[in-house]
Design an enzyme around this catalytic site. Structure first.
Site, PDB file in Angstrom:
ATOM      1  N   LYS A   1       0.832  -1.204   0.000  1.00  0.00           N
ATOM      2  CA  LYS A   1       0.000   0.000   0.000  1.00  0.00           C
ATOM      3  C   LYS A   1       0.868   1.257   0.000  1.00  0.00           C
ATOM      4  O   LYS A   1       1.906   1.302   0.655  1.00  0.00           O
ATOM      5  CB  LYS A   1      -0.899  -0.025   1.243  1.00  0.00           C
ATOM      6  CG  LYS A   1      -1.919   1.107   1.333  1.00  0.00           C
ATOM      7  CD  LYS A   1      -2.797   0.909   2.572  1.00  0.00           C
ATOM      8  CE  LYS A   1      -3.865   1.970   2.690  1.00  0.00           C
ATOM      9  NZ  LYS A   1      -4.747   1.727   3.866  1.00  0.00           N
TER      10      LYS A   1
ATOM     11  N   SER B   1      -9.573   1.894   3.166  1.00  0.00           N
ATOM     12  CA  SER B   1      -8.763   2.707   2.260  1.00  0.00           C
ATOM     13  C   SER B   1      -7.842   1.885   1.349  1.00  0.00           C
ATOM     14  O   SER B   1      -7.299   2.405   0.366  1.00  0.00           O
ATOM     15  CB  SER B   1      -7.905   3.694   3.063  1.00  0.00           C
ATOM     16  OG  SER B   1      -6.982   3.038   3.898  1.00  0.00           O
TER      17      SER B   1
ATOM     18  N   SER C   1      -9.714  -0.460   7.149  1.00  0.00           N
ATOM     19  CA  SER C   1      -9.124  -0.187   5.839  1.00  0.00           C
ATOM     20  C   SER C   1      -8.632  -1.416   5.100  1.00  0.00           C
ATOM     21  O   SER C   1      -8.461  -1.378   3.884  1.00  0.00           O
ATOM     22  CB  SER C   1      -7.975   0.809   5.972  1.00  0.00           C
ATOM     23  OG  SER C   1      -8.465   2.096   6.257  1.00  0.00           O
TER      24      SER C   1
END
Length: 443
Positions: A74, A150, A174
């Site tokens: 990420k 996210s 997330s």
């Protein structure tokens, strides 16, 4: 059915494949994805990935199940020599990271092949996964819907076979939300079980590392490696029995405004577990009703995020923020120090209530997300965006508030079941989740 980390590891050991072959296949899939206009990755480092794959193959040892396996990271974690933008153009001109984040360094040491940086909600500040700067990763099962956030790009990278596993983060769901929306397994460990150094913060009280993969065993391997507890015994797998396990379910706060499809899938899962010999125990958790007041003005997350983002938002870089993200972060500006201390104390009280109410539970079960992935068209209106974002985050954020751990398992391609536990129960919850996974696969 795409192979798990352990299946790929066995193929490498047997010579049925190579790390170079796996990496080339992953990179080819990424290229096709990008040529179609999709945006799961913000940066792909093909040269470095192939160099690692060649080194692993040349050694021929594959000492951990992650050795030679393509993994995505990420865009929240430092990778040496790269700029960590956290899904924002505000950081594009930041200096390159002088060193890897702790978890990235651990993945390297385990022999993982790091493919590149995955897209995300800007600064990890949304459960929907939209990104106005780099494009929004779309749901693999329905391109009209969101992938969840996210860690949106992380989930899409695994779901579409661009990586075997993904490193994400989880402050309010997330990792688990996009796992649920994309038919994957997502794991949120107890905060600070895995070191956060080199990860851009959102809310230090709630932040934790998240992982996304194709099975509970994949996430268990990632957790063992990242937490420093990997031993060859982990290769033997996890006990797969739910008989006589005590699964607690609450019908209050977490069951409000649940989509009928989600409610039906959850009830079907409970019935399946009951047939497998598990005990489903309904209980009251009325204290969860306090959370709505705690999260007025954004709660702990907004207060802590404002401390970090406030100077940047008020400075030259503020104009670069997505207005929706900026508005969310600015909620923390109005929280006084006294109110922050009250929130900290209320969180302790909630954790004490959870320890009492769940003291006899093997796990606490809930829908990972109350609703199906929203359609992109539903999020054009500001009020609908805010309402749906709150609802998407609601269930998963409870676990972060309690500083617990949780595994999200796929019930369908877009609905998840969370197997949750209290602080420090990570290894136990992973074993229980493996049993639930098996029971649901063999109803």
């Amino acid at each position: 059915m795409k192979p798990t980390v352990m299946q790929l590891h066995r193929d490498l050991l047997s010579g049925n494949t190579s790390s170079v072959a796996l990496t080339e296949q992953a990179l080819a899939t990424i290229v096709s994805h990008q040529e179609a206009g999709e945006r799961a990755f913000t940066l792909v480092d093909a040269r470095a990935a192939l160099a690692t794959a060649r080194q692993v193959d040349a050694a021929g040892l594959y000492p951990t199940p992650l050795a030679g396996i393509p993994v995505s990271v990420k865009d929240l974690f430092d990778i040496q020599g790269q700029v960590t933008t956290a899904g924002s153009v505000a950081f594009k001109r930041n200096p390159r990271a002088p060193r890897d984040a702790a978890v990235v360094a651990t993945l390297r040491a385990a022999g993982a092949v790091l493919l590149g940086r995955t897209n995300m909600s800007e600064f990890a500040c949304s459960g929907l996964g939209l990104n106005s700067h780099y494009g929004t990763p779309r749901n693999p099962g329905d391109p009209e819907r969101v992938a969840g956030g996210s860690s949106s790009g992380a989930a899409v990278s695994v779901a579409l076979g661009m990586s075997a596993a993904a490193l994400g983060a989880d402050t309010g769901g997330s990792a688990r939300i996009p796992a649920a929306f994309c038919g994957l397994v997502g794991f949120k460990p107890t905060a600070r079980r895995v070191p956060m150094q080199g990860c851009l913060p959102l809310s230090p009280s709630l932040d934790s590392i998240g992982t996304l993969a194709r099975s509970v065993s994949c996430c268990a391997i990632l957790d063992a490696v990242l937490s420093g507890g990997w031993t060859p015994s982990h290769a033997r797998g996890l006990p797969p029995d739910v008989k006589k396990r005590r699964f607690y379910v609450t019908d209050d706060y977490l069951s409000q405004h649940v989509d009928s499809a989600v409610a039906q899938a959850f009830d079907d899962a409970l019935a399946c577990l009951s047939r497998a010999g598990a005990r489903i125990i309904r209980f009251d958790f009325s204290e969860l009703g306090r959370i709505a007041d705690m999260e007025a003005q954004g709660g702990l997350a907004a207060a802590e995020a404002w401390r970090w983002h406030g100077p940047r938002l008020e400075g030259e870089g503020g104009a670069c923020y997505d207005p929706r993200i900026a508005q969310s972060l600015r909620q923390g500006a109005g929280l006084s120090a006294v109110r922050y201390l009250e929130l900290v104390e209320q969180r302790r009280e909630l954790q004490a209530a959870a320890a009492y109410r769940l003291s006899m539970a093997d796990a606490w079960l809930m829908p990972t997300v109350a609703i199906l992935p929203p359609k992109l068209a539903e999020l054009e209106n500001e009020d609908d965006y805010a309402r749906l974002n709150r609802l998407v985050l609601r269930n998963s954020a409870v676990v972060n508030l309690l500083d617990g751990c949780a595994v999200s398992l796929p019930l369908t391609d877009q609905i998840g079941l969370s197997v949750c536990g209290l602080h420090g129960r990570d290894s136990h919850i992973l074993k229980i989740a493996a049993g639930v996974e098996r029971a649901l696969a063999h109803p």
